[in-house]
Design an enzyme around this catalytic site. Sequence first.
Site, PDB file in Angstrom:
ATOM      1  N   ASN A   7       0.871  -1.180   0.000  1.00 14.25           N
ATOM      2  CA  ASN A   7       0.000   0.000   0.000  1.00 14.25           C
ATOM      3  C   ASN A   7       0.909   1.231   0.000  1.00 14.25           C
ATOM      4  O   ASN A   7       1.490   1.572   1.020  1.00 14.25           O
ATOM      5  CB  ASN A   7      -0.881  -0.034   1.259  1.00 14.25           C
ATOM      6  CG  ASN A   7      -1.736   1.209   1.390  1.00 14.25           C
ATOM      7  OD1 ASN A   7      -1.817   2.026   0.460  1.00 14.25           O
ATOM      8  ND2 ASN A   7      -2.374   1.372   2.541  1.00 14.25           N
ATOM      9  N   TRP A   8       1.022   1.870  -1.184  1.00 11.76           N
ATOM     10  CA  TRP A   8       1.942   3.012  -1.289  1.00 11.76           C
ATOM     11  C   TRP A   8       1.392   4.267  -0.632  1.00 11.76           C
ATOM     12  O   TRP A   8       2.087   5.247  -0.486  1.00 11.76           O
ATOM     13  CB  TRP A   8       2.219   3.311  -2.769  1.00 11.76           C
ATOM     14  CG  TRP A   8       3.002   2.276  -3.493  1.00 11.76           C
ATOM     15  CD1 TRP A   8       3.362   1.036  -3.053  1.00 11.76           C
ATOM     16  CD2 TRP A   8       3.536   2.393  -4.824  1.00 11.76           C
ATOM     17  NE1 TRP A   8       4.076   0.377  -4.024  1.00 11.76           N
ATOM     18  CE2 TRP A   8       4.192   1.189  -5.115  1.00 11.76           C
ATOM     19  CE3 TRP A   8       3.508   3.390  -5.795  1.00 11.76           C
ATOM     20  CZ2 TRP A   8       4.832   0.951  -6.338  1.00 11.76           C
ATOM     21  CZ3 TRP A   8       4.134   3.172  -7.018  1.00 11.76           C
ATOM     22  CH2 TRP A   8       4.795   1.964  -7.277  1.00 11.76           C
ATOM     23  N   HIS A  94      -9.549   0.688   4.858  1.00 12.22           N
ATOM     24  CA  HIS A  94      -8.285   0.962   5.562  1.00 12.22           C
ATOM     25  C   HIS A  94      -8.555   1.939   6.705  1.00 12.22           C
ATOM     26  O   HIS A  94      -9.388   2.843   6.570  1.00 12.22           O
ATOM     27  CB  HIS A  94      -7.258   1.554   4.582  1.00 12.22           C
ATOM     28  CG  HIS A  94      -5.879   1.585   5.164  1.00 12.22           C
ATOM     29  ND1 HIS A  94      -5.468   2.575   6.034  1.00 12.22           N
ATOM     30  CD2 HIS A  94      -4.824   0.747   5.022  1.00 12.22           C
ATOM     31  CE1 HIS A  94      -4.222   2.335   6.394  1.00 12.22           C
ATOM     32  NE2 HIS A  94      -3.800   1.223   5.803  1.00 12.22           N
ATOM     33  N   GLU A 164      -5.764  -5.638  10.232  1.00 11.51           N
ATOM     34  CA  GLU A 164      -4.814  -4.575  10.546  1.00 11.51           C
ATOM     35  C   GLU A 164      -5.223  -3.878  11.840  1.00 11.51           C
ATOM     36  O   GLU A 164      -6.056  -2.952  11.816  1.00 11.51           O
ATOM     37  CB  GLU A 164      -4.798  -3.534   9.416  1.00 11.51           C
ATOM     38  CG  GLU A 164      -4.334  -4.065   8.087  1.00 11.51           C
ATOM     39  CD  GLU A 164      -3.620  -2.981   7.277  1.00 11.51           C
ATOM     40  OE1 GLU A 164      -2.476  -3.211   6.901  1.00 11.51           O
ATOM     41  OE2 GLU A 164      -4.201  -1.912   7.063  1.00 11.51           O
ATOM     42  N   SER A 212       3.044  -2.696  10.759  1.00  9.84           N
ATOM     43  CA  SER A 212       4.470  -2.779  11.112  1.00  9.84           C
ATOM     44  C   SER A 212       5.074  -4.155  10.811  1.00  9.84           C
ATOM     45  O   SER A 212       5.992  -4.596  11.508  1.00  9.84           O
ATOM     46  CB  SER A 212       4.697  -2.407  12.586  1.00  9.84           C
ATOM     47  OG  SER A 212       4.193  -1.112  12.848  1.00  9.84           O
TER      48      SER A 212
HETATM   49  C1  PEP Z   1      -0.860  -0.019   6.311  1.00  9.58           C
HETATM   50  O1  PEP Z   1      -0.965   1.199   6.297  1.00  9.58           O
HETATM   51  O2  PEP Z   1      -1.730  -0.725   5.787  1.00  9.58           O
HETATM   52  C2  PEP Z   1       0.312  -0.613   6.944  1.00  9.58           C
HETATM   53  C3  PEP Z   1       0.279  -1.876   7.257  1.00  9.58           C
HETATM   54  O3  PEP Z   1       1.348   0.236   7.201  1.00  9.58           O
HETATM   55  P1  PEP Z   1       2.779  -0.164   7.823  1.00  9.58           P
HETATM   56  O4  PEP Z   1       3.216  -1.436   7.187  1.00  9.58           O
HETATM   57  O5  PEP Z   1       3.665   0.986   7.467  1.00  9.58           O
HETATM   58  O6  PEP Z   1       2.558  -0.294   9.306  1.00  9.58           O
END
Ligand code: PEP
Length: 250
Positions: A7-8, A94, A164, A212
């Site tokens: 996910n950019w 999200h 998430e 993360s």
């Molecule tokens: C995200 O925003 O979906 C995500 C998992 O970010 P990160 O990997 O930077 O925690």
Amino acid sequence: MIYLIGNWKMAPEKSLKAVELTKASAAIAKQYKKSVTTIICPPALFLSGAQKQVKVPLLIGAQGVAASDAVAQTGLMSAAMLKDVGAQYCIVGHSEMRARGDSNTYVKEQVMRLLEKKISPILCIGEQQRDEQGWYLSEVKEQLETAFADLAPLQAKKIIIAYEPVWAIGSKATRAATPMECREMLIFIRKFLSDRYGEKVAKTIPLLYGGSADEFNAQTFITDGEAQGFLVGRVSLDPKRLALLAKAIS
Ligand code: PEP
């Protein structure tokens, strides 16, 4: 097959950099194609550029879609537009979108619009916080119940779920979830799907972890956390780290 979805978010700033990042991601997808399905989700503005660069096995997805096809929606994009520029997947629900107002009902409508255009939704769910009493499970259950309320088994099978936990996402996160925290939630989600659609259908819906995740912790999310892949933010913008992550999970 393990999923690796990048996910950019709102990066990079330049289209040239987006092309470079797409090419680097394509090389990683090719190298690990036997065991990893790699999908990039660039900002919508770069999707058609990415479509020109992308070669199988790299796949492309979008980061959001309008919940209805009405034209009078300034700033939004329809599922038909995303389809036209090659998006095969699209992130919905999200936490950064939910924080800007996308409700469970809105997410449900987004899922519908995507399925109508044969785009696979990457449905993000997760709790804001954990609590000792387990209320966080109800929060996730409500997200699931609304998103899947009107979906027939064949439609449900097109969805990828990314668990998430909000507290684990992005640069403000204090830590990633532990593999055990992930495992508990993925079992909970699988049980929900299984009660609704039966075990056979439930097993076909990929359950990913995001928050993360990186080249150091990813392997244990698979071995101990039962994750079938990852949705990653920061790591997806750094080809060296993305390659190490793909290697770790391949
Ligand atoms: C995200 O925003 O979906 C995500 C998992 O970010 P990160 O990997 O930077 O925690």
